[in-house]
Every structure is written in structure tokens, then in C-alpha cells.
Design a protein around this motif. Sequence first.
Motif, PDB file in Angstrom:
ATOM      1  N   ILE A 174       0.834  -1.204   0.000  1.00  0.00           N
ATOM      2  CA  ILE A 174       0.000   0.000   0.000  1.00  0.00           C
ATOM      3  C   ILE A 174       0.868   1.254   0.000  1.00  0.00           C
ATOM      4  O   ILE A 174       0.709   2.141  -0.842  1.00  0.00           O
ATOM      5  CB  ILE A 174      -0.951  -0.032   1.210  1.00  0.00           C
ATOM      6  N   LEU A 175       1.817   1.301   0.920  1.00  0.00           N
ATOM      7  CA  LEU A 175       2.667   2.503   0.981  1.00  0.00           C
ATOM      8  C   LEU A 175       3.501   2.637  -0.294  1.00  0.00           C
ATOM      9  O   LEU A 175       3.649   3.731  -0.839  1.00  0.00           O
ATOM     10  CB  LEU A 175       3.573   2.439   2.209  1.00  0.00           C
ATOM     11  N   GLY A 176       4.026   1.513  -0.761  1.00  0.00           N
ATOM     12  CA  GLY A 176       4.826   1.546  -1.970  1.00  0.00           C
ATOM     13  C   GLY A 176       4.015   1.996  -3.173  1.00  0.00           C
ATOM     14  O   GLY A 176       4.488   2.784  -4.000  1.00  0.00           O
ATOM     15  N   SER A 177       2.777   1.525  -3.279  1.00  0.00           N
ATOM     16  CA  SER A 177       1.953   1.932  -4.416  1.00  0.00           C
ATOM     17  C   SER A 177       1.631   3.412  -4.349  1.00  0.00           C
ATOM     18  O   SER A 177       1.605   4.098  -5.372  1.00  0.00           O
ATOM     19  CB  SER A 177       0.646   1.137  -4.435  1.00  0.00           C
ATOM     20  N   VAL A 178       1.362   3.896  -3.136  1.00  0.00           N
ATOM     21  CA  VAL A 178       1.117   5.336  -3.011  1.00  0.00           C
ATOM     22  C   VAL A 178       2.360   6.099  -3.458  1.00  0.00           C
ATOM     23  O   VAL A 178       2.270   7.068  -4.222  1.00  0.00           O
ATOM     24  CB  VAL A 178       0.745   5.683  -1.549  1.00  0.00           C
ATOM     25  N   GLY A 179       3.513   5.622  -3.015  1.00  0.00           N
ATOM     26  CA  GLY A 179       4.747   6.287  -3.416  1.00  0.00           C
ATOM     27  C   GLY A 179       4.916   6.275  -4.926  1.00  0.00           C
ATOM     28  O   GLY A 179       5.193   7.300  -5.540  1.00  0.00           O
ATOM     29  N   ALA A 180       4.711   5.100  -5.522  1.00  0.00           N
ATOM     30  CA  ALA A 180       4.871   4.983  -6.975  1.00  0.00           C
ATOM     31  C   ALA A 180       3.851   5.869  -7.684  1.00  0.00           C
ATOM     32  O   ALA A 180       4.161   6.492  -8.703  1.00  0.00           O
ATOM     33  CB  ALA A 180       4.714   3.528  -7.396  1.00  0.00           C
ATOM     34  N   SER A 181       2.629   5.938  -7.129  1.00  0.00           N
ATOM     35  CA  SER A 181       1.614   6.783  -7.754  1.00  0.00           C
ATOM     36  C   SER A 181       2.031   8.246  -7.707  1.00  0.00           C
ATOM     37  O   SER A 181       1.808   8.997  -8.668  1.00  0.00           O
ATOM     38  CB  SER A 181       0.279   6.625  -7.034  1.00  0.00           C
TER      39      SER A 181
ATOM     40  N   MET B  18      -8.595  11.680  -3.474  1.00  0.00           N
ATOM     41  CA  MET B  18      -8.799  11.908  -2.044  1.00  0.00           C
ATOM     42  C   MET B  18      -9.705  10.834  -1.447  1.00  0.00           C
ATOM     43  O   MET B  18      -9.482  10.367  -0.332  1.00  0.00           O
ATOM     44  CB  MET B  18      -9.389  13.298  -1.805  1.00  0.00           C
ATOM     45  N   ILE B  19     -10.702  10.453  -2.226  1.00  0.00           N
ATOM     46  CA  ILE B  19     -11.587   9.388  -1.725  1.00  0.00           C
ATOM     47  C   ILE B  19     -10.778   8.108  -1.516  1.00  0.00           C
ATOM     48  O   ILE B  19     -10.868   7.437  -0.485  1.00  0.00           O
ATOM     49  CB  ILE B  19     -12.751   9.137  -2.712  1.00  0.00           C
ATOM     50  N   GLY B  20      -9.949   7.814  -2.485  1.00  0.00           N
ATOM     51  CA  GLY B  20      -9.112   6.622  -2.362  1.00  0.00           C
ATOM     52  C   GLY B  20      -8.188   6.717  -1.162  1.00  0.00           C
ATOM     53  O   GLY B  20      -8.067   5.791  -0.363  1.00  0.00           O
ATOM     54  N   PHE B  21      -7.598   7.869  -1.018  1.00  0.00           N
ATOM     55  CA  PHE B  21      -6.678   8.079   0.089  1.00  0.00           C
ATOM     56  C   PHE B  21      -7.395   7.898   1.425  1.00  0.00           C
ATOM     57  O   PHE B  21      -6.906   7.231   2.339  1.00  0.00           O
ATOM     58  CB  PHE B  21      -6.123   9.511  -0.007  1.00  0.00           C
ATOM     59  N   TYR B  22      -8.571   8.516   1.499  1.00  0.00           N
ATOM     60  CA  TYR B  22      -9.362   8.400   2.713  1.00  0.00           C
ATOM     61  C   TYR B  22      -9.665   6.937   3.005  1.00  0.00           C
ATOM     62  O   TYR B  22      -9.551   6.480   4.147  1.00  0.00           O
ATOM     63  CB  TYR B  22     -10.672   9.187   2.551  1.00  0.00           C
ATOM     64  N   GLY B  23      -9.997   6.202   1.965  1.00  0.00           N
ATOM     65  CA  GLY B  23     -10.315   4.792   2.156  1.00  0.00           C
ATOM     66  C   GLY B  23      -9.141   4.025   2.734  1.00  0.00           C
ATOM     67  O   GLY B  23      -9.291   3.233   3.665  1.00  0.00           O
ATOM     68  N   VAL B  24      -7.965   4.292   2.188  1.00  0.00           N
ATOM     69  CA  VAL B  24      -6.784   3.572   2.693  1.00  0.00           C
ATOM     70  C   VAL B  24      -6.556   3.916   4.159  1.00  0.00           C
ATOM     71  O   VAL B  24      -6.208   3.067   4.975  1.00  0.00           O
ATOM     72  CB  VAL B  24      -5.540   3.926   1.852  1.00  0.00           C
ATOM     73  N   ILE B  25      -6.757   5.190   4.501  1.00  0.00           N
ATOM     74  CA  ILE B  25      -6.501   5.592   5.888  1.00  0.00           C
ATOM     75  C   ILE B  25      -7.580   5.050   6.819  1.00  0.00           C
ATOM     76  O   ILE B  25      -7.290   4.518   7.889  1.00  0.00           O
ATOM     77  CB  ILE B  25      -6.460   7.133   5.991  1.00  0.00           C
ATOM     78  N   ALA B  26      -8.817   5.173   6.425  1.00  0.00           N
ATOM     79  CA  ALA B  26      -9.905   4.988   7.379  1.00  0.00           C
ATOM     80  C   ALA B  26     -10.453   3.572   7.408  1.00  0.00           C
ATOM     81  O   ALA B  26     -10.930   3.129   8.447  1.00  0.00           O
ATOM     82  CB  ALA B  26     -11.033   5.967   7.071  1.00  0.00           C
ATOM     83  N   LYS B  27     -10.384   2.875   6.314  1.00  0.00           N
ATOM     84  CA  LYS B  27     -11.023   1.559   6.278  1.00  0.00           C
ATOM     85  C   LYS B  27     -10.134   0.524   6.974  1.00  0.00           C
ATOM     86  O   LYS B  27      -8.921   0.537   6.818  1.00  0.00           O
ATOM     87  CB  LYS B  27     -11.292   1.133   4.833  1.00  0.00           C
ATOM     88  N   LYS B  28     -10.803  -0.343   7.704  1.00  0.00           N
ATOM     89  CA  LYS B  28     -10.042  -1.337   8.457  1.00  0.00           C
ATOM     90  C   LYS B  28     -10.095  -2.710   7.795  1.00  0.00           C
ATOM     91  O   LYS B  28      -9.391  -3.623   8.198  1.00  0.00           O
ATOM     92  CB  LYS B  28     -10.589  -1.431   9.886  1.00  0.00           C
ATOM     93  N   ASN B  29     -10.936  -2.800   6.806  1.00  0.00           N
ATOM     94  CA  ASN B  29     -11.048  -4.062   6.091  1.00  0.00           C
ATOM     95  C   ASN B  29     -10.029  -4.065   4.958  1.00  0.00           C
ATOM     96  O   ASN B  29      -9.978  -3.138   4.147  1.00  0.00           O
ATOM     97  CB  ASN B  29     -12.473  -4.191   5.549  1.00  0.00           C
ATOM     98  N   LEU B  30      -9.205  -5.106   4.909  1.00  0.00           N
ATOM     99  CA  LEU B  30      -8.103  -5.082   3.948  1.00  0.00           C
ATOM    100  C   LEU B  30      -8.587  -5.008   2.509  1.00  0.00           C
ATOM    101  O   LEU B  30      -7.980  -4.333   1.680  1.00  0.00           O
ATOM    102  CB  LEU B  30      -7.212  -6.321   4.147  1.00  0.00           C
TER     103      LEU B  30
ATOM    104  N   ALA D 568       0.758   6.367   8.959  1.00  0.00           N
ATOM    105  CA  ALA D 568       1.783   6.490   7.931  1.00  0.00           C
ATOM    106  C   ALA D 568       1.250   7.283   6.741  1.00  0.00           C
ATOM    107  O   ALA D 568       1.921   8.177   6.218  1.00  0.00           O
ATOM    108  CB  ALA D 568       2.245   5.103   7.487  1.00  0.00           C
ATOM    109  N   MET D 569       0.027   6.976   6.352  1.00  0.00           N
ATOM    110  CA  MET D 569      -0.545   7.677   5.201  1.00  0.00           C
ATOM    111  C   MET D 569      -0.762   9.152   5.511  1.00  0.00           C
ATOM    112  O   MET D 569      -0.524  10.022   4.667  1.00  0.00           O
ATOM    113  CB  MET D 569      -1.876   7.028   4.813  1.00  0.00           C
ATOM    114  N   VAL D 570      -1.228   9.431   6.733  1.00  0.00           N
ATOM    115  CA  VAL D 570      -1.413  10.833   7.106  1.00  0.00           C
ATOM    116  C   VAL D 570      -0.079  11.561   7.055  1.00  0.00           C
ATOM    117  O   VAL D 570       0.011  12.693   6.574  1.00  0.00           O
ATOM    118  CB  VAL D 570      -2.048  10.931   8.514  1.00  0.00           C
TER     119      VAL D 570
END
Lengths: 502, 131, 97, 586
Positions: A174-181, B18-30, D568-570
Motif C-alpha cells: 500500500i505505501l509503496g503503491s502510493v509512493g509509486a503513484s 482523495m476518496i481513495g486516500f481516505y479509504g486507505v486511511i480509514a477503512k479497516k477491512n483489507l 503512515a498515510m497521514v
Amino acid sequence: MIDIQANLPALIVVIPLLGGVLATFTGRGILPWAWASLVTGATFALTLRMMATLLQSGAPYISYELGNWPRWWGIEYRVDLLNAFILLVVAGVGFITTLYARESVNDEIAKDRHHVFYAVWILAITGLLGITITGDAFNVYVLLEISSLTVYALIAMGKDRDRRALTASLRYLILGSVGASFILLGIGYLMMVTGTLNMEDMHNQLMRLANLDTNRTVLVAFAFLLVGLSIKMALYPLHMWLPKAYTYAPSAVSALLAATATKVGVYMAFRFLFGIFGVGFSFYAMPSHLILLAMASLGIVFSSLAAIRQNNAKSLLAYSSVGQIGYIVAGFSLANPDGVAGSIVHIFNHAVTKGGMFLALGAVAYRVGGTDISHLRGLAKRMPLTCGALALGGLGLIGMPLTAGFISKWYLVKGAMGSGMWGLVVVVLFGSLLALVYVWKLIEAMYFGEPTGRSAEAKEAPLSMLIPIWILVALSIYFGVDATFTGETATRAAAGLLGGTP
Amino acid sequence: MTELLGIYNYWIYVVLMMIGFYGVIAKKNLIKQAIALGLFQTGIFLFYISMAVVDGGTAPIWTTIGDGSIKALGPYDNPLPHVLILTAIVVSVSVLAVALAIIINIKWKYGTIEYDEITAMDRASGGGDDD
Amino acid sequence: MSDHDNDTGIIAKLRAPWQSMLDESPKAVRTFWVVSLVLLLLIAFADIFVHHHEHFGIDGTPGFYSLYGLGACVVMVLGSKFVVALVLKRKDTYYDD
Amino acid sequence: MIEFPPGLILVLGALLLPFVKGPVRGALSLLLPLATLVAVWLVPDDANVTVSFLQGMEMTLVKWNRPTAVFATIFSLMAFGGALFALNQNRKVELPAAFVYAGSAVCVTFAGDILSLFIFWELMAVGSSIVVWSGNTEASGRAGLRYAAVHFLGGAVMMAGILAHVFALNAGGVENPLLLDYFAFGPGGFDALSFNGPGDIAPFLILIGILINAATPPFGSWLADAYPEASESGTVFLSAFTTKTSVYVLMILFAGTELLIYAGMMMAVYGIVYAILENDMRRILAYSIVNQVGFMVCGIGIGTEMALNGAAAHAFAHIIYKALLLMSAGSVLYMTGKRKCTDLGGLYHTMPITMWCGIIGALAISAFPWTSGFISKSMISQAAADNHLFAAWMVLTAASAGVFLHAGIKFPWFVFFQKDRGLRPPDPPWNMRAAMIFFAVLCVALGVWYEPLYAILPFPNVNGPLYEPYTVSHVVSQLQLLLWSGLAFFLLLPVLKRTLTITLDFDWFYRRFVPVLWRSVLKPVVTVFGWSRDVFFIESKRFAGAMTRADTEAARIPLFREWSLGSAMVLITFFLFVFLVVGYTH
């Protein structure tokens, strides 16, 4: 018949690419490993030849146009001293870790997946080589993702030993993909401004902009790229993917990653910051070097402190790697000849040192079944050669004279003084003191006390592991005693970077 | 105002990201995290495609005209970003595939795909977690 | 130490450290002291016959070295034991807790 | 003809030692130092062996500097004596480490440039740390880490200084900026410096780096902290090289620097005061190393030819008698397992050889006439007097008296006489006895037959012999000084009653103050910082609609806790924001 000499740059990527795909058909047994050794060995030979060719030709760079498309339309591969050097590191370490991998992979990965493992392994090396050799910005992104995806898979293969490898891998994904993006976005913005993807062309177009320093699109591209690259090279505090990934990956993978993956990230930073944006923009127009220096300094101190607190030798080395990236980034952020040369030379020195240490830990895991500090206790009595390698590597991390680490420290401190950054001098030297403490922790465990449990019955690692370990450790000593090759290459490459040639 | 609205597709790209980003941060389901990551990358595709647009442009079709030379039919959008993003889509799909493969393995090994539960299990197994 | 630790007289205090050896061989101790005292006096009075090259004025004074040696040592011992120790002395398990 | 640094025989030979056993090992461990000694004397006078280092810079590995002969000889000799003393012990790493240590010290004396000097200087730190740590107790493990940390800190400071100076020289267009000649900050170069640029701070950094190794207070507490924790043979090695190499380097680089006179005086007094208060027999001797090195440092500060000769000669003599004293103490420790004066006494009954050798060492350190200390120490006092340095002379003379007090009498008295504790151990094994007797003979031989030593001093016979130790005046005044301070000792015996105490030193700062500072100030700050981080990210995640459970494990320090993926994302967003803002506002 293919003309090897003429197509050298392409072959460096094409051979492992094909080799990786073919590896999936190698079935079981020793064959996948043998094939992987053959392919990586051939690749290494090619990079050696590449370096020799470059040095003999005396030209500043060798350009290769893929498919004979003119380079502003097609993809250009371009080899100068800097990336010839990095190619050598990646292919060399790749080859040595492949040689080492046989026993370790037998032990750690289910028998029916070896061919998959080696296929992905070769492709990961391909990706890293590709990033290094290409002169095309978008190609960087594609190859970056090839190497990243394969690395995610490689880390996840540690699940047979510890299920936490899976979460570590997903976290990196996840972090790597964000970085690559972010890198992809940055390249996109650059393309909007310049209309080209060829790095040299991009640079020339940017230089032609009258309002380069205030152009918002360029600024946004710069910000995205810097953050994306920071994630990829694990610059503190954007390193959060690294410690767990290195800890739970299979032993051979940890070594490969530690020696090459983040280093290639740094190489990308060289290309983008120095090559495309140019020194003037990256380091003088923008105060980014101050932010990078701050991040690097914090990284050196805090990661070393974190390393001291680890109870697992692999995480200890992983945190130490974050700190060492701090040295590398601090070096090039200085943007003066000594600093950049220190940065480049440390890429090499740290690759062999840390690679050797991770390999040695792999041998420990192979014999003892784990890499906790408690597993290492008294192990020097049982595995003197492995522990000796770890100890010598540790001296390299501290930057003792006569190890390669000292050469890096020499350049870095001199570079910091050249810029009048006395604070950085203090940080670098304090960092080596902290390194002493965590290395001491390893050495004390190995040479002090009595082995218990499986450590008490452990035998010395098999020769197939010891030889690669000691090749890397011996290199780290050799290039500490005679740094003529690395030092001169790094200095010339640094001059090239600062001169603005992409 | 029109200047801002005129580049609405850039706004959409930012919002999608931003929606995607929010999802990665906030969602707990992988799985949801993986999907959010996909969304985030989709935003970038839109960005690339938007920058290829040329006012009044059409598809880049070249054809032979009367005197035998080859010419475009009119102003056309920049085809290069489209090609590039085709590659990026492939990459994105691969990322999603690898992510899902790992998540399936996590489900096998942990019996759950909730981030919090997995973290708690990792902590309970001790070692290496605390840094 | 020894049984004589409780004695308060100055002679008893000076005697105490020798007690163990006095018990064993009083003659040897006595010989040691007699020989030492004779030597001390002899060497101190040697200044009558020996001329010291003066560098600072004070060092040519007869008996200077004897008195300076004695005095410096007394000052150093008392200074360490009663001044420095007051501030810096700790139980020898200080760092172990 | 020798075309390599003689010290390498020891360094490389040490690597062979772990692979041989039994008599071969014994023979090798005695032969290597002797071979080194021979090699030292086979180096031709005009030797100049160079190797290249990093673009165009050259390292000069072999070159005779003025004091090289004295130091290289005694270092090799010391390695031999130490190896003989250690012959019967079977620690695997100690002897090889000690040889690396000794060999590097020899290499330092032959270095013709600052970089190779520094490299071997650091190698010494590695070797000696391992020697400390070979004491193989928990205390020696911890002391070893502290020792290594202090020395690497010193090395780091020195390296910064070297680089700053090299940088300045480079800027000045100097062709080979590593040569030692450019680093000789004598009275003209160092004292006259002004603070104009970064290069000007270089001599100070280098000086601090050396003074740390020379155990100058307040940097010197590592010595008494670490040396007594090593094994009985380890301490013998340790006593010889680190501080004396510093003396050598000071002599090369800082001869005549006035500051050193005061540093030396301070060291001389400090060593006495702490030794008087000490109970551990080897720590008493460790403090007296500081005291004796103080004489040498003072001599270097005075900087005349006689003073430098005196410092070099004193280093030579000091290594022998100090090793002898520590061998004697080591034999006692080896045979009794006890190291505190309060546990020892009356050993003259059964350990006569150890006792007599200890007494000879004690007389030598006190500079009794006809011992090695006399022919060297008096040269320094004489130089102080000749230069009319009244304060220095007074302090050195008092210190000479004090040495007799604490090392000359206190050590043998409390260990071999005083109260009989009923201990009846025999003398140690033959090799230990042989080593002691060898060094005891050397102590006396040097005191009587001193001409060969004078002949290899840095400034031999410039205008005829420089110094004549045995004048009636010298002998008489020295005897007066010593005998009367002996009287002081026996008069003050009740006051000198030994107590079960230690005396705090500068190491208190890193052993006590810093840990307390960490626990009571820094850790709470870091914890609060960590909490604020957690709160910040939890709040921002709440802001994003994500309610997460706060981590309740209070035992951990939050700053070091693993980042959750969300945090980390924040953080990534935060950095993007920072770069964008910086870009727009720069």
C-alpha cells in the motif's frame, strides 16, 4: 547472431527479463536455482562489460535507442558512470545473493514454489536494473512497479516461516503503491510542462522555461516526486514500510532488498533532482535540501536509537538501514562534490556491508531457526565464521578505518564541512557512535555467554552460504583498504551529476 | 470561476484520489483498503487522460490525402498519455491482483481480514512488533 | 581491623595498623623503624655537605626537599581524605544498584 | 631492509593465533613480538613507504619520526613481556586482540601522515576494547562498551579535526595535505591561532581527541573505569599502549603547547588524589598511570629538547615499571581471586617473588635512584626548572613525592604487608614469574645503564650528552623527597585506613547523570511527544471519520512505536503538504 557489444544496454535488461519468465518452467529440484544463477551471472558479466566499455570509450555516456526509435519518440537507455556503477552493484549483489539463496530457500520456502520464487526473484532484479539503465521517465515508473510488485511477492513468501511476512508485505504494497503513484503524478506534471518523457529532453525544456522557479506545475511535480521518492528510498520518517518488510522477508530477500532496493530509490532521486530538475532548481531555488537534511539527520539519530532497542537482529539491521539511508541522502543534499561522492560511494559500501550482514543472519536463521538476539547468544563458539562476518560487517557500519564505511564517512564529513554544515558533522559522527552501541549489542550477544537451545547444537553454516557471505564482507574490507576504484568512480560520477548531465 | 470550473476533470481527479486516500486511511477491512488503493490510482489515470485533451481535438487519425501525403484529419488529442496510461492501468490491475493474493493468504493464516484484529494478533505473538 | 581500634590515644592509633605484624615479629618492625629513622635523619642532614643548584631560590634551602616531601604528602592525604572524599566518596556498590 | 610497517607483523600474526594450539601458539606468541622488535630496527633510516589513498592523496606508512625509535622499541618489548605473562592463560580472543592493539601502536609510531596514524589509532581502540571485554565478566562487558564508546567518540572528534584541517589545506592548494608536517601545531602554530574559519578549530578538535586517549581529566575517567575490569593479563597490555601512544602523538603534533603544561600538572595531582582514596589495587595503579602520564604531558608542554627527551624516556621507563606493577597485582589477583585492598594483606609470607618484583616496580615508579624512573622523570623536572616554570616544578616535585606515597608504598604495603588475612597462595606459574623478573631486571638495568636509552631519544647528544642523572645533588634531593614522604605515609596510616568505597569521577556523568536525565527528563518529554503524535494522528483520523482504539499499553515509549498504516498515510500527506507549501512560499 546478436551483436552483444552493440546491444549491451538492452541485453542487461532483456536477458534477465526473459530469464525470469523462463524460470517458471524450470520445475523442481536444483534446476530453478541453477537457472537463476546462470541468468544473474550472465547479467553481472554484462554489467561488468558495460563498465569496461564505458571506461575504455572515454565517452561521458553510452546511449542506446530501443527498437531504433529516435530517443525523443522511443525509449532511450543511457549509461553513464553513475548508473554503470549502480548497475554493477545491483547485478553483483543480485548474483552473489542468488548463489547464496539455494540452501536458504530450500529451508524457508515450500518445495513446490521454488521455480516461482526464482522467477519473481530474477524479475525483481530486472526491474531494479531497468530503473537504473533507462533514460526515459515513464519507463522508470513501469520498471519501478515491476520491481515493486515482485518484491511484494518475495516478501510475502516469508509467510512459510512467519505469517507476519504477509502483513508486512501488504503494508509495503500500500505505501509503496502510493509512493509509486506520486512518482507517476510527478512525471505526469513534468510531461505537461515539457511535452517529453526523455530525461535529457525534459531537463533541456525545463531549463528553457523563463519562470522555472515559480512555475506551479513544476513545483507540484517536484513535491510529488520528492515525497514519492522519499517513500521508495525509505527516508525517515517515510520509512514505515521498511523495518517489518526486511524483518519477515526470507533471508536471501532481505539481503537483496537491503543491498539494492532502497539504493535504486536513491539513484532515482539522483536522476530526478540532479538530472531533470537540475542542481540549481532542486537545491538552490528550493530550500528542499534543508528539509532533506533535516529528515536525514533525524533519520540517522532516531533510527539508530530504534535499532538499539530491537530484540531481533534482522529488525536491528533494518532500522540501521534506515539510518544509513540518512547518510546517503544527507550526502547528496549537500550538493557539493564531496557530499555527492560520499553519497554514491556509500551506496556501494553499504550495499556490500549490509548485504553481507543480512546473508550472515540468514545463515544463522538456517542453523538456529531464528534471528532473535537470544538466538545469537554465544553463537561465535558454534559458528565462528558466520559470526566473524557479522562482526566485521558491524565494524563497517560504525565506519571503522580499514572498512568501506570509513571511506563513506570521510567523504560525507568532508562534504558537510565544505558546506559549513557543522551540525551535520556532529550528526554523522554521533550516528556512528550510536551504530557502535547497536553493533556492540550483536557482538556482545555472539561472543559473550553460552549458547542455549538450538544455538548450542548449531554447526557452522554450509560452504555454499559462507562463500557468498565472505565475498561481500571481504569486499567491504577490500574497498576500505583500497578505495581507489570506488572513490574515483564516485567522484567522477558526482562531478557528472553536479555538471547537470542527466 | 469559469476558470476553475473549466478544468473540472482535474477536480474530479483530485476528488477521486482523495476518496481513495481516505479509504486507505480509514477503512479497516483489507479488501476495502485494496479497493481504495485502486480508486486512488484510477484518479491518476483520469489526470493523464485529461492532460492529453486538445480543444476541439478528435482521435489522432492520419490518412492519405489527395496528393499522396499523410496528414491528420484535424486537430487531435495527444495520444501519448493514453498509451502511457494503458500501461499504468495494467500495472494498477497487477497491484490489485498481488494485494488480493496476499489478502487471501492473510485470511488463511490469520482467519480474518480486519486490520485491527490482525494487529492485535501480531502484538500478542510478541517480538519484532515493538520497535 | 584489630582489637586496638577502639583505643583513643594517638600512640594507639599509630600502632594499630602495625598490630598484625607486631604480633608476628615485633623485632622486625622495630628494626624497620629504627633503620628508617636513622636514614631519614642522615639524608636530611646531608644537605650540609651537598650543594643544590638553585633555580628558584627556595630549592637551595637546606632541608627543603625533606620538608617539602613530608609537607606535600600530608597536604595531599588530608586534602583527599577530608575534602575530596567528603564530596565524591560513595559505597563501592554505587554503580551496581 | 624492511619495506612495510613493522607493527603489521604483530597485527597480521595475531590473525594466525586463533588457528594454532598448544606449544606452537606459545612459541608464536613470543616470537611475533621479538620479530617485530627486530623488524623495527631493520627499518632503514631513510625509509619512506607510501601507498595511495583516494585521488592523489598519499599515505606514508613507514617513516622515522624523532620519537619513533623509543616508542616502537618499548611497544614491541612490552608486547613480548605481556605475551610471556599471558602464556598460561587460555582466553581465545584476548591475546590476538592485544597483539592487534600493540601492533597498531607500533604502526602509529611509524606513520608519516595523519591518516595512517588515525587508522591505526582507531584499530588500537578496537583491539583494546576487545581486551577489556575479554575480562569475560558482566562488569567487564559493560565497562568495555563504555570504553569503546569513549574512544570512538574521541576518534570521531579527532577525525572531525583532521578533516577540517585537511579541508583548509586543500583550500590552500596544498599538494599532499595528509603529511604530518602540516599537523605539527607547535607553539607557533597552535597557540597563535585565531578563530577565523572552520579550519582554525581543527587543532583543538585533534587535541581533544588525543587528550581523551591520554586520559586527561575530565576526559580520563574511562581509564580507571575500564582497566581494572580486564583480566589480569589484559590490564598489563592495556596499561602500556593507549596513553603512551597519545604521548607520542602529542609529542609529534603539539610539542611546546603551553596548555599541556597545565593539563599535565592537573593529571599528576588528579592521579594522586584518586589513588589515595582508592581501595581496588589495580585501580590504584590505574590512577597512577594518569599521574605518570601527567609528567610526560607536562614535559611535552614545556617543549624544550630536554623536556621532550624526558617525556620520551619516561614513557619508555613507565611502560616497563607500570607493567611490572600490574603483573604483580595481576599475579595476586590470579592466585587469590581478590582485588580489593580490604581483602588482601600479609602475602609476603608465600609470594616472595611477586612481592619483590612489586617492590622494585614501586621503587621505579617512585623514581628511586638506580631505578628506571629516576633517570627519566628527573629530566622533566630539570627541564621545568631550567625554564623557570616555578608552578610546574613545584607541582611535579610534590607529585613525585605523592607517587611514592600511593604507588610506591600504599600498593605493596596493603597487598603484601599490613594485616595478615591468612591468605597463603604460592607464587604464580613460571611464565608469570619469568615475565615479572624480566621486567624487574629491566627496571634496575635501565636505572644503572641508561646510556643506550639516552642514545635513542628524540634529541640525542645535540651538544654532547644533554643530561647527567647521577649527580650527588640529584640523588640526595630525590632521596630526601622520597624518604620523608615515606615518613608521611607511615605517620598518616590511621587516616589512610582503607574503606569499602569508590570515588566518583567524570564517568559519573554518563553512568549516572545521563541515565537519570533520560529517565526523569528526556523520557517523559519523548513520551509526551509520542502521545502528542498519537493524539494528532488519532484526531486527524477521527476527523476522517475513523474511530480507532487508543493504544493503552503505557509501558512503551510511543515515539518508538510502530506506525499504523493510517498514521503512515497521514504522515505522507503531511510531507506532501510541507513540500507544496515550501514550494509556493519560498
